[in-house]
Scaffold this active site. Structure first.
Site, PDB file in Angstrom:
ATOM      1  N   GLY A  40       0.843  -1.202   0.000  1.00  0.00           N
ATOM      2  CA  GLY A  40       0.000   0.000   0.000  1.00  0.00           C
ATOM      3  C   GLY A  40       0.871   1.243   0.000  1.00  0.00           C
ATOM      4  O   GLY A  40       2.079   1.165   0.222  1.00  0.00           O
ATOM      5  N   TYR A  66      -4.471  -3.737  19.904  1.00  0.00           N
ATOM      6  CA  TYR A  66      -5.506  -3.381  20.881  1.00  0.00           C
ATOM      7  C   TYR A  66      -6.069  -2.014  20.551  1.00  0.00           C
ATOM      8  O   TYR A  66      -5.400  -0.999  20.741  1.00  0.00           O
ATOM      9  CB  TYR A  66      -4.932  -3.445  22.311  1.00  0.00           C
ATOM     10  CG  TYR A  66      -4.661  -4.884  22.700  1.00  0.00           C
ATOM     11  CD1 TYR A  66      -5.625  -5.634  23.365  1.00  0.00           C
ATOM     12  CD2 TYR A  66      -3.473  -5.520  22.324  1.00  0.00           C
ATOM     13  CE1 TYR A  66      -5.411  -6.975  23.666  1.00  0.00           C
ATOM     14  CE2 TYR A  66      -3.252  -6.854  22.617  1.00  0.00           C
ATOM     15  CZ  TYR A  66      -4.230  -7.574  23.291  1.00  0.00           C
ATOM     16  OH  TYR A  66      -4.026  -8.905  23.568  1.00  0.00           O
ATOM     17  N   THR A  94       0.908 -13.373   7.256  1.00  0.00           N
ATOM     18  CA  THR A  94      -0.050 -12.264   7.214  1.00  0.00           C
ATOM     19  C   THR A  94      -1.474 -12.794   7.184  1.00  0.00           C
ATOM     20  O   THR A  94      -2.345 -12.324   7.922  1.00  0.00           O
ATOM     21  CB  THR A  94       0.231 -11.352   5.993  1.00  0.00           C
ATOM     22  OG1 THR A  94       1.493 -10.732   6.193  1.00  0.00           O
ATOM     23  CG2 THR A  94      -0.840 -10.287   5.836  1.00  0.00           C
ATOM     24  N   TYR A 147      -0.239 -17.902  -0.828  1.00  0.00           N
ATOM     25  CA  TYR A 147      -1.418 -17.034  -0.880  1.00  0.00           C
ATOM     26  C   TYR A 147      -2.694 -17.871  -0.772  1.00  0.00           C
ATOM     27  O   TYR A 147      -3.546 -17.619   0.083  1.00  0.00           O
ATOM     28  CB  TYR A 147      -1.407 -16.246  -2.187  1.00  0.00           C
ATOM     29  CG  TYR A 147      -2.531 -15.242  -2.337  1.00  0.00           C
ATOM     30  CD1 TYR A 147      -2.551 -14.070  -1.575  1.00  0.00           C
ATOM     31  CD2 TYR A 147      -3.558 -15.450  -3.258  1.00  0.00           C
ATOM     32  CE1 TYR A 147      -3.573 -13.141  -1.719  1.00  0.00           C
ATOM     33  CE2 TYR A 147      -4.582 -14.516  -3.413  1.00  0.00           C
ATOM     34  CZ  TYR A 147      -4.584 -13.362  -2.646  1.00  0.00           C
ATOM     35  OH  TYR A 147      -5.593 -12.443  -2.795  1.00  0.00           O
TER      36      TYR A 147
HETATM   37  P1  NAD Z   1      -3.106  -4.354  -2.079  1.00  0.00           P
HETATM   38  O1  NAD Z   1      -1.785  -5.014  -2.119  1.00  0.00           O
HETATM   39  O2  NAD Z   1      -3.258  -3.068  -2.825  1.00  0.00           O
HETATM   40  O3  NAD Z   1      -3.586  -4.112  -0.584  1.00  0.00           O
HETATM   41  C1  NAD Z   1      -3.188  -4.900   0.494  1.00  0.00           C
HETATM   42  C2  NAD Z   1      -2.775  -3.964   1.620  1.00  0.00           C
HETATM   43  O4  NAD Z   1      -2.413  -4.739   2.769  1.00  0.00           O
HETATM   44  C3  NAD Z   1      -1.584  -3.088   1.255  1.00  0.00           C
HETATM   45  O5  NAD Z   1      -1.866  -1.751   1.583  1.00  0.00           O
HETATM   46  C4  NAD Z   1      -0.457  -3.664   2.119  1.00  0.00           C
HETATM   47  O6  NAD Z   1       0.531  -2.715   2.448  1.00  0.00           O
HETATM   48  C5  NAD Z   1      -1.218  -4.193   3.319  1.00  0.00           C
HETATM   49  N1  NAD Z   1      -0.513  -5.253   4.040  1.00  0.00           N
HETATM   50  C6  NAD Z   1       0.107  -6.345   3.535  1.00  0.00           C
HETATM   51  N2  NAD Z   1       0.609  -7.097   4.513  1.00  0.00           N
HETATM   52  C7  NAD Z   1       0.293  -6.470   5.685  1.00  0.00           C
HETATM   53  C8  NAD Z   1       0.545  -6.757   7.050  1.00  0.00           C
HETATM   54  N3  NAD Z   1       1.236  -7.850   7.421  1.00  0.00           N
HETATM   55  N4  NAD Z   1       0.078  -5.894   7.984  1.00  0.00           N
HETATM   56  C9  NAD Z   1      -0.608  -4.771   7.616  1.00  0.00           C
HETATM   57  N5  NAD Z   1      -0.869  -4.460   6.331  1.00  0.00           N
HETATM   58  C10 NAD Z   1      -0.421  -5.291   5.375  1.00  0.00           C
HETATM   59  O7  NAD Z   1      -4.179  -5.421  -2.608  1.00  0.00           O
HETATM   60  P2  NAD Z   1      -5.735  -5.272  -2.860  1.00  0.00           P
HETATM   61  O8  NAD Z   1      -5.986  -5.651  -4.249  1.00  0.00           O
HETATM   62  O9  NAD Z   1      -6.255  -3.999  -2.350  1.00  0.00           O
HETATM   63  O10 NAD Z   1      -6.282  -6.470  -1.945  1.00  0.00           O
HETATM   64  C11 NAD Z   1      -6.913  -6.238  -0.690  1.00  0.00           C
HETATM   65  C12 NAD Z   1      -7.440  -7.567  -0.149  1.00  0.00           C
HETATM   66  O11 NAD Z   1      -8.406  -8.100  -1.054  1.00  0.00           O
HETATM   67  C13 NAD Z   1      -6.355  -8.621   0.022  1.00  0.00           C
HETATM   68  O12 NAD Z   1      -6.591  -9.351   1.195  1.00  0.00           O
HETATM   69  C14 NAD Z   1      -6.541  -9.505  -1.191  1.00  0.00           C
HETATM   70  O13 NAD Z   1      -6.129 -10.819  -0.935  1.00  0.00           O
HETATM   71  C15 NAD Z   1      -8.037  -9.407  -1.417  1.00  0.00           C
HETATM   72  N6  NAD Z   1      -8.386  -9.683  -2.823  1.00  0.00           N
HETATM   73  C16 NAD Z   1      -8.140  -8.761  -3.816  1.00  0.00           C
HETATM   74  C17 NAD Z   1      -8.466  -9.077  -5.132  1.00  0.00           C
HETATM   75  C18 NAD Z   1      -8.242  -8.092  -6.274  1.00  0.00           C
HETATM   76  O14 NAD Z   1      -8.530  -8.439  -7.424  1.00  0.00           O
HETATM   77  N7  NAD Z   1      -7.789  -6.895  -6.048  1.00  0.00           N
HETATM   78  C19 NAD Z   1      -9.014 -10.313  -5.444  1.00  0.00           C
HETATM   79  C20 NAD Z   1      -9.215 -11.235  -4.415  1.00  0.00           C
HETATM   80  C21 NAD Z   1      -8.914 -10.895  -3.106  1.00  0.00           C
HETATM   81  N1  UDP Z   2      -5.578 -10.254  20.180  1.00  0.00           N
HETATM   82  C1  UDP Z   2      -5.376  -8.964  19.722  1.00  0.00           C
HETATM   83  N2  UDP Z   2      -6.172  -7.967  20.211  1.00  0.00           N
HETATM   84  C2  UDP Z   2      -7.140  -8.192  21.142  1.00  0.00           C
HETATM   85  C3  UDP Z   2      -7.337  -9.515  21.576  1.00  0.00           C
HETATM   86  C4  UDP Z   2      -6.550 -10.520  21.085  1.00  0.00           C
HETATM   87  O1  UDP Z   2      -4.528  -8.719  18.889  1.00  0.00           O
HETATM   88  O2  UDP Z   2      -7.821  -7.239  21.524  1.00  0.00           O
HETATM   89  C5  UDP Z   2      -4.742 -11.312  19.618  1.00  0.00           C
HETATM   90  C6  UDP Z   2      -3.869 -11.975  20.664  1.00  0.00           C
HETATM   91  O3  UDP Z   2      -2.533 -11.868  20.200  1.00  0.00           O
HETATM   92  C7  UDP Z   2      -4.285 -13.436  20.636  1.00  0.00           C
HETATM   93  C8  UDP Z   2      -5.076 -13.589  19.353  1.00  0.00           C
HETATM   94  O4  UDP Z   2      -5.602 -12.302  19.085  1.00  0.00           O
HETATM   95  O5  UDP Z   2      -3.161 -14.266  20.559  1.00  0.00           O
HETATM   96  C9  UDP Z   2      -6.201 -14.575  19.471  1.00  0.00           C
HETATM   97  O6  UDP Z   2      -7.019 -14.190  20.548  1.00  0.00           O
HETATM   98  P1  UDP Z   2      -7.931 -15.225  21.310  1.00  0.00           P
HETATM   99  O7  UDP Z   2      -8.587 -14.529  22.434  1.00  0.00           O
HETATM  100  O8  UDP Z   2      -8.821 -15.909  20.345  1.00  0.00           O
HETATM  101  O9  UDP Z   2      -6.916 -16.334  21.757  1.00  0.00           O
HETATM  102  P2  UDP Z   2      -5.954 -16.456  23.002  1.00  0.00           P
HETATM  103  O10 UDP Z   2      -5.642 -15.086  23.511  1.00  0.00           O
HETATM  104  O11 UDP Z   2      -6.706 -17.261  23.967  1.00  0.00           O
HETATM  105  O12 UDP Z   2      -4.763 -17.141  22.423  1.00  0.00           O
END
Ligand code: NAD
Ligand code: UDP
Ligand code: UDP
Length: 314
Positions: A40, A66, A94, A147
């Site tokens: 993004g 949180y 992710t 993916y």
């Molecule tokens: P995109 O790559 O433009 O957007 C994805 C966003 O997620 C980006 O801004 C990226 O920086 C962010 N991101 C990636 N990993 C991250 C992480 N670990 N933590 C926080 N942010 C993270 O793609 P898009 O086309 O906008 O797709 C958005 C969603 O829709 C995705 O989940 C994708 O799988 C799904 N999707 C899109 C299409 C399509 O045709 N565009 C089709 C099927 C599914």
């Molecule tokens: N979690 C978070 N925000 C919240 C509550 C939970 O990011 O407000 C995350 C936390 O890391 C946890 C995961 O979500 O490991 C899954 O939460 P859940 O309550 O289902 O499982 P648990 O905490 O029992 O592993």
């Protein structure tokens, strides 16, 4: 009057996420846009930065989060083959750790959560068109698996949180979507062909170009996501969101070249491994449950997208 809610959009600075932020703000909601800026860009949301109801959060969904919100749209995940294959382990993390954290957050808040799943859960489908009850044909160990399987596992987690913790979930299976703010270098076919055509470079057609896809314009897709989020709590999906207009990739190449008025010629390249031969959603469920179907014809959607890239490339 519409109830004002606080909404978290993960992946909010991406292509789809930024359009979703626009629409939620326009509807009067407060938006927290979360992104780690892997694919993004701030450019996608810079017009929102001054708005008091918009908040930008740099964060990676693989780490716990949180915050206090009323609704979560989980879109964070690289979506194009070039980007999701760049660091495949991170891609799976992710999808999977991201889903666990966002589900954990939704569980603590008892709030509704929507997952952006994908038509890739059907893999290279042996059933056509694809309905939600088709289980798919996915290679678990190929280059696309990080993916496809990551997204499948995320769906599993959503449905286990639904069954085990009675969470209010919504799962959308998004088919190929295009429009302004697609990443110019992410290798997806619509952006690739438009950029190549605008630069007068060869149009890179993979395989014989007879493979098919159906392309949904971004405005229609966002409308579908919002309707799904607003649907009755008994309706979880998964529900297909995409266009029923199926075209060969060769037809797409020729249409774009003609619309741009480009001198570009088509060049054939080898087909990537596990490239699905055909794909088209059955959207009967979305029609019935959400009253949704795409409205924007391919030519007008392409025309907006070409205008966007013309400006971007200067
Ligand atoms: P995109 O790559 O433009 O957007 C994805 C966003 O997620 C980006 O801004 C990226 O920086 C962010 N991101 C990636 N990993 C991250 C992480 N670990 N933590 C926080 N942010 C993270 O793609 P898009 O086309 O906008 O797709 C958005 C969603 O829709 C995705 O989940 C994708 O799988 C799904 N999707 C899109 C299409 C399509 O045709 N565009 C089709 C099927 C599914
Ligand atoms: N979690 C978070 N925000 C919240 C509550 C939970 O990011 O407000 C995350 C936390 O890391 C946890 C995961 O979500 O490991 C899954 O939460 P859940 O309550 O289902 O499982 P648990 O905490 O029992 O592993
Ligand atoms: N494609 C192509 N040339 C390109 C990019 C993609 O012919 O420059 C083809 C690709 O092989 C696939 C289709 O276009 O058959 C859609 O590719 P994309 O990566 O956009 O989406 P996906 O394969 O995930 O549906």
């Amino acid at each position: 009057m519409i109830e004002r809610r606080s909404v978290l959009v993960t992946g909010g600075a991406g292509f789809l996420g930024s359009h979703l932020c626009d629409r939620l703000l326009a509807a009067g909601h407060d938006v927290i846009c979360l992104d780690n800026f892997f694919t993004g860009t701030k450019r996608n949301i810079e017009h929102l930065l001054g708005q008091p109801r918009f908040e930008l959060l740099r964060h990676d969904v693989t780490f716990p989060l949180y915050v206090e919100v009323d609704e979560i749209y989980n879109l964070a995940c690289p979506a194009s083959p070039i980007h999701y294959q760049h660091d495949p382990v991170q891609t799976t993390k992710t999808s999977v750790h991201g889903a666990i954290n966002m589900l954990g957050l939704a569980k603590r808040l008892r709030c509704r959560i929507l997952q952006a799943s994908t038509s890739e859960v059907y893999g290279d489908p042996s059933v056509h068109p694809q309905r939600e009850d088709y289980w798919g044909n996915v290679n678990p160990i190929g280059p696309r698996s990080c993916y496809d399987e990551g997204k499948r596992c995320a769906e599993t987690l959503f449905f286990d949180y639904f069954r085990q913790h009675r969470l209010d979930i919504k799962v959308a299976r998004i088919f190929n979507t295009y429009g302004p703010r697609m990443h110019p270098n992410d290798g997806r076919v619509v952006s690739n062909f438009i950029v190549q055509a605008l630069r007068g470079e060869p149009i890179t057609l993979y395989g014989d170009g007879k493979q098919t896809r159906s392309f949904c314009y971004v405005d229609d897709l966002i409308d579908g996501l919002i309707r799904l989020m607003g649907s009755d709590s008994g309706f979880t999906g998964p529900v297909n969101l995409g266009s029923e207009g199926e075209f060969t990739i060769r037809h797409l190449a020729e249409t774009i070249v003609a619309m741009v008025g480009s001198p570009s010629r088509i060049e054939f390249r080898s087909l990537p491994q596990d490239d699905p031969k055909q794909r088209r959603p059955d959207i009967g469920l979305a029609r019935e449950q959400l009253g949704w179907q795409p409205r924007v014809p391919l030519e007008s959607g392409l025309s907006n997208t070409i205008a966007y890239f013309r400006e971007l490339l200067g």
